[in-house]
Write an enzyme that holds these catalytic residues in place. Structure first.
Site, PDB file in Angstrom:
ATOM      1  N   TRP A   1      -6.890  75.772 -26.323  1.00 10.93           N
ATOM      2  CA  TRP A   1      -6.211  75.240 -25.142  1.00 10.93           C
ATOM      3  C   TRP A   1      -4.853  75.885 -24.944  1.00 10.93           C
ATOM      4  O   TRP A   1      -3.846  75.190 -24.857  1.00 10.93           O
ATOM      5  CB  TRP A   1      -6.037  73.740 -25.272  1.00 10.93           C
ATOM      6  CG  TRP A   1      -7.225  72.925 -24.885  1.00 10.93           C
ATOM      7  CD1 TRP A   1      -8.468  72.962 -25.426  1.00 10.93           C
ATOM      8  CD2 TRP A   1      -7.262  71.901 -23.884  1.00 10.93           C
ATOM      9  NE1 TRP A   1      -9.271  72.017 -24.830  1.00 10.93           N
ATOM     10  CE2 TRP A   1      -8.554  71.355 -23.885  1.00 10.93           C
ATOM     11  CE3 TRP A   1      -6.312  71.381 -22.989  1.00 10.93           C
ATOM     12  CZ2 TRP A   1      -8.941  70.329 -23.030  1.00 10.93           C
ATOM     13  CZ3 TRP A   1      -6.693  70.356 -22.150  1.00 10.93           C
ATOM     14  CH2 TRP A   1      -8.004  69.843 -22.172  1.00 10.93           C
TER      15      TRP A   1
ATOM     16  N   TYR B   1     -11.268  80.559 -29.209  1.00 12.17           N
ATOM     17  CA  TYR B   1     -11.290  79.261 -28.529  1.00 12.17           C
ATOM     18  C   TYR B   1      -9.924  78.595 -28.553  1.00 12.17           C
ATOM     19  O   TYR B   1      -9.206  78.697 -29.541  1.00 12.17           O
ATOM     20  CB  TYR B   1     -12.295  78.335 -29.228  1.00 12.17           C
ATOM     21  CG  TYR B   1     -12.378  76.969 -28.611  1.00 12.17           C
ATOM     22  CD1 TYR B   1     -13.138  76.773 -27.472  1.00 12.17           C
ATOM     23  CD2 TYR B   1     -11.689  75.893 -29.140  1.00 12.17           C
ATOM     24  CE1 TYR B   1     -13.213  75.516 -26.886  1.00 12.17           C
ATOM     25  CE2 TYR B   1     -11.762  74.638 -28.562  1.00 12.17           C
ATOM     26  CZ  TYR B   1     -12.525  74.456 -27.432  1.00 12.17           C
ATOM     27  OH  TYR B   1     -12.597  73.217 -26.845  1.00 12.17           O
TER      28      TYR B   1
HETATM   29  N1  LIG Z   1     -11.221  66.568 -36.758  1.00 13.96           N
HETATM   30  C1  LIG Z   1     -11.258  66.892 -35.467  1.00 13.96           C
HETATM   31  N2  LIG Z   1     -11.043  68.153 -35.109  1.00 13.96           N
HETATM   32  C2  LIG Z   1     -11.077  68.483 -33.799  1.00 13.96           C
HETATM   33  C3  LIG Z   1     -11.341  67.515 -32.816  1.00 13.96           C
HETATM   34  C4  LIG Z   1     -11.579  66.191 -33.215  1.00 13.96           C
HETATM   35  O1  LIG Z   1     -11.840  65.284 -32.394  1.00 13.96           O
HETATM   36  N3  LIG Z   1     -11.506  65.907 -34.545  1.00 13.96           N
HETATM   37  N4  LIG Z   1     -11.351  67.878 -31.491  1.00 13.96           N
HETATM   38  C5  LIG Z   1     -11.684  69.252 -31.195  1.00 13.96           C
HETATM   39  C6  LIG Z   1     -11.439  69.571 -29.793  1.00 13.96           C
HETATM   40  S1  LIG Z   1     -12.241  68.569 -28.660  1.00 13.96           S
HETATM   41  C7  LIG Z   1     -10.683  70.616 -29.397  1.00 13.96           C
HETATM   42  S2  LIG Z   1     -10.627  70.998 -27.726  1.00 13.96           S
HETATM   43  C8  LIG Z   1      -9.975  71.458 -30.356  1.00 13.96           C
HETATM   44  C9  LIG Z   1      -8.609  71.940 -29.845  1.00 13.96           C
HETATM   45  O2  LIG Z   1      -8.181  73.010 -30.606  1.00 13.96           O
HETATM   46  P1  LIG Z   1      -7.121  74.094 -30.051  1.00 13.96           P
HETATM   47  O3  LIG Z   1      -7.233  74.230 -28.579  1.00 13.96           O
HETATM   48  O4  LIG Z   1      -7.288  75.320 -30.857  1.00 13.96           O
HETATM   49  O5  LIG Z   1      -5.757  73.389 -30.412  1.00 13.96           O
HETATM   50  P2  LIG Z   1      -4.283  73.623 -29.863  1.00 13.96           P
HETATM   51  O6  LIG Z   1      -3.371  72.988 -30.841  1.00 13.96           O
HETATM   52  O7  LIG Z   1      -4.182  73.156 -28.455  1.00 13.96           O
HETATM   53  O8  LIG Z   1      -4.106  75.185 -29.955  1.00 13.96           O
HETATM   54  C10 LIG Z   1      -3.593  75.962 -28.928  1.00 13.96           C
HETATM   55  C11 LIG Z   1      -2.727  77.048 -29.545  1.00 13.96           C
HETATM   56  O9  LIG Z   1      -2.416  77.997 -28.543  1.00 13.96           O
HETATM   57  C12 LIG Z   1      -1.024  78.282 -28.566  1.00 13.96           C
HETATM   58  N5  LIG Z   1      -0.663  78.656 -27.185  1.00 13.96           N
HETATM   59  C13 LIG Z   1      -0.309  77.853 -26.157  1.00 13.96           C
HETATM   60  N6  LIG Z   1      -0.095  78.569 -25.040  1.00 13.96           N
HETATM   61  C14 LIG Z   1      -0.337  79.861 -25.361  1.00 13.96           C
HETATM   62  C15 LIG Z   1      -0.284  81.074 -24.618  1.00 13.96           C
HETATM   63  O10 LIG Z   1       0.036  81.111 -23.456  1.00 13.96           O
HETATM   64  N7  LIG Z   1      -0.599  82.222 -25.289  1.00 13.96           N
HETATM   65  C16 LIG Z   1      -0.932  82.216 -26.619  1.00 13.96           C
HETATM   66  N8  LIG Z   1      -1.231  83.380 -27.187  1.00 13.96           N
HETATM   67  N9  LIG Z   1      -0.962  81.071 -27.349  1.00 13.96           N
HETATM   68  C17 LIG Z   1      -0.687  79.915 -26.714  1.00 13.96           C
HETATM   69  C18 LIG Z   1      -0.359  77.037 -29.074  1.00 13.96           C
HETATM   70  O11 LIG Z   1       0.880  77.328 -29.678  1.00 13.96           O
HETATM   71  C19 LIG Z   1      -1.406  76.511 -30.070  1.00 13.96           C
HETATM   72  O12 LIG Z   1      -1.188  76.985 -31.370  1.00 13.96           O
HETATM   73  O13 LIG Z   1      -9.805  70.755 -31.588  1.00 13.96           O
HETATM   74  C20 LIG Z   1     -11.046  70.287 -32.110  1.00 13.96           C
HETATM   75  N10 LIG Z   1     -10.847  69.778 -33.440  1.00 13.96           N
HETATM   76  N1  LIG Z   2      -3.014  63.079 -25.559  1.00 11.22           N
HETATM   77  C1  LIG Z   2      -4.095  63.863 -25.718  1.00 11.22           C
HETATM   78  N2  LIG Z   2      -5.130  63.763 -24.876  1.00 11.22           N
HETATM   79  C2  LIG Z   2      -6.236  64.531 -25.049  1.00 11.22           C
HETATM   80  C3  LIG Z   2      -6.291  65.497 -26.078  1.00 11.22           C
HETATM   81  C4  LIG Z   2      -5.180  65.581 -26.975  1.00 11.22           C
HETATM   82  O1  LIG Z   2      -5.172  66.370 -27.935  1.00 11.22           O
HETATM   83  N3  LIG Z   2      -4.110  64.755 -26.763  1.00 11.22           N
HETATM   84  N4  LIG Z   2      -7.398  66.303 -26.194  1.00 11.22           N
HETATM   85  C5  LIG Z   2      -8.251  66.465 -25.024  1.00 11.22           C
HETATM   86  C6  LIG Z   2      -9.546  67.031 -25.397  1.00 11.22           C
HETATM   87  S1  LIG Z   2      -9.614  68.691 -25.753  1.00 11.22           S
HETATM   88  C7  LIG Z   2     -10.687  66.300 -25.419  1.00 11.22           C
HETATM   89  S2  LIG Z   2     -12.149  67.063 -25.810  1.00 11.22           S
HETATM   90  C8  LIG Z   2     -10.695  64.868 -25.102  1.00 11.22           C
HETATM   91  C9  LIG Z   2     -11.555  64.101 -26.104  1.00 11.22           C
HETATM   92  O2  LIG Z   2     -11.864  62.846 -25.653  1.00 11.22           O
HETATM   93  P1  LIG Z   2     -12.684  61.854 -26.616  1.00 11.22           P
HETATM   94  O3  LIG Z   2     -13.678  62.611 -27.372  1.00 11.22           O
HETATM   95  O4  LIG Z   2     -13.179  60.752 -25.783  1.00 11.22           O
HETATM   96  O5  LIG Z   2     -11.486  61.365 -27.552  1.00 11.22           O
HETATM   97  P2  LIG Z   2     -11.262  60.769 -28.992  1.00 11.22           P
HETATM   98  O6  LIG Z   2      -9.820  60.366 -28.976  1.00 11.22           O
HETATM   99  O7  LIG Z   2     -11.728  61.658 -30.054  1.00 11.22           O
HETATM  100  O8  LIG Z   2     -12.181  59.488 -29.066  1.00 11.22           O
HETATM  101  C10 LIG Z   2     -12.106  58.442 -28.131  1.00 11.22           C
HETATM  102  C11 LIG Z   2     -12.418  57.128 -28.790  1.00 11.22           C
HETATM  103  O9  LIG Z   2     -13.738  57.112 -29.290  1.00 11.22           O
HETATM  104  C12 LIG Z   2     -13.794  56.205 -30.367  1.00 11.22           C
HETATM  105  N5  LIG Z   2     -14.888  56.542 -31.260  1.00 11.22           N
HETATM  106  C13 LIG Z   2     -14.915  57.483 -32.232  1.00 11.22           C
HETATM  107  N6  LIG Z   2     -16.120  57.493 -32.828  1.00 11.22           N
HETATM  108  C14 LIG Z   2     -16.857  56.558 -32.211  1.00 11.22           C
HETATM  109  C15 LIG Z   2     -18.205  56.071 -32.377  1.00 11.22           C
HETATM  110  O10 LIG Z   2     -18.970  56.529 -33.201  1.00 11.22           O
HETATM  111  N7  LIG Z   2     -18.616  55.076 -31.523  1.00 11.22           N
HETATM  112  C16 LIG Z   2     -17.806  54.549 -30.580  1.00 11.22           C
HETATM  113  N8  LIG Z   2     -18.304  53.606 -29.800  1.00 11.22           N
HETATM  114  N9  LIG Z   2     -16.547  54.972 -30.424  1.00 11.22           N
HETATM  115  C17 LIG Z   2     -16.080  55.955 -31.224  1.00 11.22           C
HETATM  116  C18 LIG Z   2     -12.466  56.328 -31.066  1.00 11.22           C
HETATM  117  O11 LIG Z   2     -12.091  55.083 -31.544  1.00 11.22           O
HETATM  118  C19 LIG Z   2     -11.543  56.851 -29.998  1.00 11.22           C
HETATM  119  O12 LIG Z   2     -10.589  55.896 -29.667  1.00 11.22           O
HETATM  120  O13 LIG Z   2      -9.375  64.341 -25.123  1.00 11.22           O
HETATM  121  C20 LIG Z   2      -8.472  65.131 -24.326  1.00 11.22           C
HETATM  122  N10 LIG Z   2      -7.252  64.398 -24.173  1.00 11.22           N
HETATM  123 MO   LIG Z   3     -11.622  69.251 -26.551  1.00  9.88          MO
END
Ligand SMILES: Nc1nc2c(c(=O)[nH]1)N[C@H]1C(S)=C(S)[C@@H](COP(=O)(O)OP(=O)(O)OC[C@H]3O[C@@H](n4cnc5c(=O)[nH]c(N)nc54)[C@H](O)[C@@H]3O)O[C@H]1N2
Ligand SMILES: Nc1nc2c(c(=O)[nH]1)N[C@H]1C(S)=C(S)[C@@H](COP(=O)(O)OP(=O)(O)OC[C@H]3O[C@@H](n4cnc5c(=O)[nH]c(N)nc54)[C@H](O)[C@@H]3O)O[C@H]1N2
Ligand SMILES: [Mo]
Length: 768
Positions: free
Chosen positions: A109, A107
């Site tokens: 991005w 998994y």
């Molecule tokens: N505590 C907490 N944990 C969370 C979340 C949260 O809200 N709270 N959010 C979750 C969510 S929504 C998500 S989507 C995940 C995201 O988790 P990930 O998608 O695993 O996070 P990234 O840091 O984007 O990791 C992408 C990796 O791919 C590498 N990469 C980039 N381009 C390429 C490529 O072309 N080829 C290869 N081989 N590698 C590449 C980058 O260097 C990087 O290390 O994290 C989750 N984890």
């Molecule tokens: N710059 C940037 N943008 C991103 C990403 C990134 O890594 N960097 N990741 C992308 C990805 S993979 C995803 S999945 C999306 C995620 O998008 P979201 O899941 O919407 O993002 P978060 O920043 O985790 O949370 C949004 C807001 O929800 C509020 N929140 C947290 N818990 C609660 C709760 O229990 N109740 C309420 N009412 N509010 C709460 C927090 O205060 C936070 O400001 O973002 C995407 N956009």
């Molecule tokens: Mo995500």
């Protein structure tokens, strides 16, 4: 001729090519993201320069001493040596244990381009070998992806059908959001953000007089450029607040019975729960107030305003990354159905305005160029966030979406384009399980924790080092992504790496179809032209596209109203739910018999929350949101992200009175901990966060105090303390936002941050 590149965070123009390439804002983007400007300063640092093998694997053979992962030096080897070792491990694992022993879920991005899409590349490669254990769903939307098709529509469908910003500007009177509309998150869109519309969209609504209410533990995750009402709710209690509002609507008879009858099923069953006929507990404003910490009058007022105005309701995706995370989404749809405005311009609901850039964007919709992933024969999978369970409990049964499955016995992990030591919860647990698997092979660009915890690391090019095609549906532009710099070190693309492995494993023809990189770009582009035509877009020839650098697919007067056709004629345009209507009670889900996800939306206490007894020892609810300075852990070492650090650590936001009570001052280094682990962070104090809430954004590269026992992080990685169980037996989604911690001022000299240093490496030259 202008030259462009495209990323998940936007399109950038390449200037000064080739002598002194720099990235400039794309002038077609109304609100370009700053994230991209640190790409060039980060691209040469902390790179994996050459194929690298963990020392024991080289000296004693692949599979030796997996418990030493992350502890031993890496030895640089030539490409042939590394490829032979990896191919050998894949060959023997599959021969001796079958394809079920290979986890290729992988998994993450990885980069935005459509051909060099790491997930497509690795899945295609593994399917050519006969298959692999895959993942379903996402960390983003684990609970919602499973729930929503049962009750209204698949998330992918809803995401691209959100009512557009211009329609909300003209018709919405009240916009109530649970969890803000975080513009920091809207910088990003999977596959590429073309046009950043959220800032302008919100500002135009505010100028048109739309009232905004932000129900969130954090005030500033909404920014409309004007004043708005902030309701500081206790984290993870939104379902109770929505129930309180629903109860008030019902009490006044202001719910829309005609809508509920015509477009929904099961309101009567829910009604018995709402009124307390079922369990003796009316879910009234007083009841909701005790759970949420929101005053009863606030709830009563909000119900009256919602009933009297054209109202759009919204939830952040974070609400469903929580224990029982299905419930707030189900309850939001139920509340919107009671208001009866679904399908009307400016009314109804949104599931994630601001979560990424696409919601509310009305540019043409079509699936762009994609690389076919092929098909394997292995049925095994995991819901994506069950990775540690998979590794710890082979053969055990898990439930998911109405059925039972078994965890496959994994002996080889292969990963490209993601970082489990960023994304997974309870990293101490993951690290232990990881060190039991015989083989780990990783394609990475940088020396992340995931690379450090591998046996073989293949150095991979970044987007800037290769040609590609960029496009995401509704994001307006098709981009000829042109190479900006030569590959750093000996890096190769995932395509080249998997081509070389497939050669050794006898499946080169199937994997490459004898195409070069450019043959593929042309092929996937041509392949999407008929789909574009169906959407009314006449794409030029590949050569003309490549020459032009960019194609604009926008059309005049674009707008969208979510579920309008369904509202106009629910018989002709039924939903794809079992009843064809919105399911406020789902017979199907009820039939699964899950206690933690019954047949209608329901408030259930999360396993950790501020109302629980444990809150006395761990008095803070930790929110780990998405970082505004980067995408997840990518570019953590870039200048934008580093500029946001305090004493090298990630900031943790706390209420100033909570901090004062603990003797913590602004900028102090604090220890955030519970019985799962700890991390250090730097306190930032504010009155824009609820009492008892702390917010630590994700993305700080894991920096264990001791790699032997990964438990305590020095840098600010919240996944040292988060909890790793499923949202429910229905979805098994990630619950990162359900987490209690204690916080204390760090006494003494804090340890140096070492996240952005190289692991021990034996350089190839020094060996020769
Ligand atoms: N505590 C907490 N944990 C969370 C979340 C949260 O809200 N709270 N959010 C979750 C969510 S929504 C998500 S989507 C995940 C995201 O988790 P990930 O998608 O695993 O996070 P990234 O840091 O984007 O990791 C992408 C990796 O791919 C590498 N990469 C980039 N381009 C390429 C490529 O072309 N080829 C290869 N081989 N590698 C590449 C980058 O260097 C990087 O290390 O994290 C989750 N984890
Ligand atoms: N710059 C940037 N943008 C991103 C990403 C990134 O890594 N960097 N990741 C992308 C990805 S993979 C995803 S999945 C999306 C995620 O998008 P979201 O899941 O919407 O993002 P978060 O920043 O985790 O949370 C949004 C807001 O929800 C509020 N929140 C947290 N818990 C609660 C709760 O229990 N109740 C309420 N009412 N509010 C709460 C927090 O205060 C936070 O400001 O973002 C995407 N956009
Ligand atoms: Mo995500």
């Amino acid at each position: 001729m202008r030259r462009y590149t495209s990323t998940h965070w936007g399109i950038y123009e390449v200037v000064g090519f080739p002598a002194d390439p720099r990235l400039a804002a794309f002038d077609g983007d109304p609100d370009p993201s700053d994230i991209g400007f640190s790409m060039l300063d980060a691209v040469r640092r902390l790179r994996v320069m050459r194929p690298s093998v963990r020392r024991s694997c080289l000296e004693h053979g692949m599979g030796a001493a997996p418990e030493l992962r992350g502890l031993e030096p890496f030895v640089e080897v030539d490409w042939d040596t590394a490829l032979d070792l990896a191919a050998g491990a894949l060959r023997s694992t599959i021969a001796d244990h079958g394809n079920r022993a290979v986890f290729g879920g992988s998994y993450g991005w990885g980069s935005a381009g459509r051909f060099h899409h790491a997930q497509s590349q690795i899945h295609r490669f593994l399917n050519c070998l006969g298959g692999y254990v895959r993942h379903t769903d996402s960390y983003s939307l684990g609970a919602a992806r499973v729930l929503m098709p049962h009750i209204v529509a698949p998330m992918d469908e809803l995401i691209v059908e959100h009512t557009s910003w211009n329609v909300m500007r003209d018709h919405t009177e009240l916009f109530v959001t649970f969890g803000g509309v975080p513009r920091k998150n809207a910088q990003v869109n999977p596959g590429g953000a073309g046009e950043h519309l959220v800032r302008g969209g919100l500002a135009a609504m505010a100028r048109a007089g739309v009232e905004f209410v932000n129900v969130s533990p954090v005030r500033d995750d909404l920014d409309t450029g004007a004043a708005f009402q902030w309701v500081a709710i206790r984290p993870n209690t939104d379902t109770a607040m929505m129930l309180g509002i629903a109860h008030e609507l019902h009490r006044n008879g202001s719910h829309d019975r005609a809508f509920l009858e015509r477009y929904c099923v099961g309101f009567d069953r829910f009604e018995r729960y709402l009124t307390g006929e079922d369990d003796g507990v009316p879910k009234d404003a007083q009841w909701a107030s005790a759970i949420t910490g929101v005053g009863p009058q606030v709830i009563v007022d909000l119900a009256a305003r919602m009933a009297g105005k054209r109202t759009m309701l919204n939830v952040a995706w974070s609400l469903q990354r929580a224990h029982h995370g299905e419930q707030p989404f189900w309850m939001l749809v139920t509340l919107a159905a009671m208001l009866g405005q679904i399908g009307l311009p400016g009314g109804g609901f949104g599931v994630g305005y601001g979560a990424t850039g696409v919601m509310g964007n009305a540019n043409p919709r079509f699936s762009g160029p994609t690389l076919s992933q092929g098909r394997g024969t292995i049925p095994d999978f995991i819901p994506v966030a069950r990775i540690a369970d998979l590794l710890e409990r082979p053969g055990e049964t898990f439930s998911y979406n109405g059925s039972s499955y078994q965890y496959a016995p994994i002996r080889l992990i292969i990963w490209a384009g993601g970082n489990p030591f960023h994304h997974h919860q309870d990293l101490a647990r993951l690290a232990k399980a990881w060190r039991t698997v015989p083989h780990v092979i990783v394609n990475e660009q940088f020396w992340t924790a995931n690379a450090r915890m591998a046996d073989i690391v293949f150095p991979t090019t970044t987007t800037l080092e290769r040609d590609d095609v960029g496009f995401a549906t509704r994001e307006r532009y098709m981009v000829a992504m042109k190479k900006v710099i030569e590959p750093v070190g000996e890096a190769k693309s995932d395509y080249e790496i998997f081509s070389a492995l497939s050669q050794r494993l006898g499946v080169a023809q199937a994997f490459t179809e004898s195409r070069s990189e450019h043959d593929w770009l042309r092929h996937i582009y041509d392949d999407c032209r008929p789909r574009a035509r169906l959407a009314g877009i006449d794409l030029p020839s590949f050569d003309d596209f490549w020459e032009a650098g960019l194609i604009d697919t926008a059309r005049a007067d674009q707008s969208l109203v979510m579920m309008q056709q369904f509202r106009d004629d629910p018989t002709a345009n039924p939903l794809r739910t079992p009843s064809g209507r919105i399911e406020i009670f789902s017979e199907r889900i009820a039939g699964f018999g899950y206690d933690d996800c019954p047949g209608h939306p329901k408030w259930m206490e999360p396993i950790e929350w501020l109302g629980a007894g444990a809150a006395q020892e761990r008095p803070f609810h930790l929110i780990s949101d998405q970082p505004h300075t980067k995408l997840h852990s990518q570019l953590d070492h870039g200048s934008l992200s580093m500029g946001n650090r305090i004493h090298g650590r990630e900031p943790v936001l706390m209420h100033h009175e909570d901090a004062a009570a603990l003797g913590i001052a602004h900028g102090d280094i604090v220890r955030v901990f519970n019985d799962r682990g700890s991390c250090l962070a730097a306190a930032v104090l504010s009155d824009g966060i609820g009492r008892g809430v702390a917010k630590l954004s994700t993305g700080a590269w894991l920096d264990p105090a001791d790699w032997r026992d990964i438990r305590d992080d020095k840098h600010g990685n919240p996944n040292m303390v988060t909890l790793d169980i499923g949202a429910s037996a229905l979805s098994q989604g990630c619950i990162a936002q359900t987490c209690l911690v204690a916080i204390e001022k760090f006494a003494g000299d804090p340890p140096a941050v070492t996240a952005h240093t190289l692991p021990p490496i034996v350089e190839r030259e020094s060996r020769a």
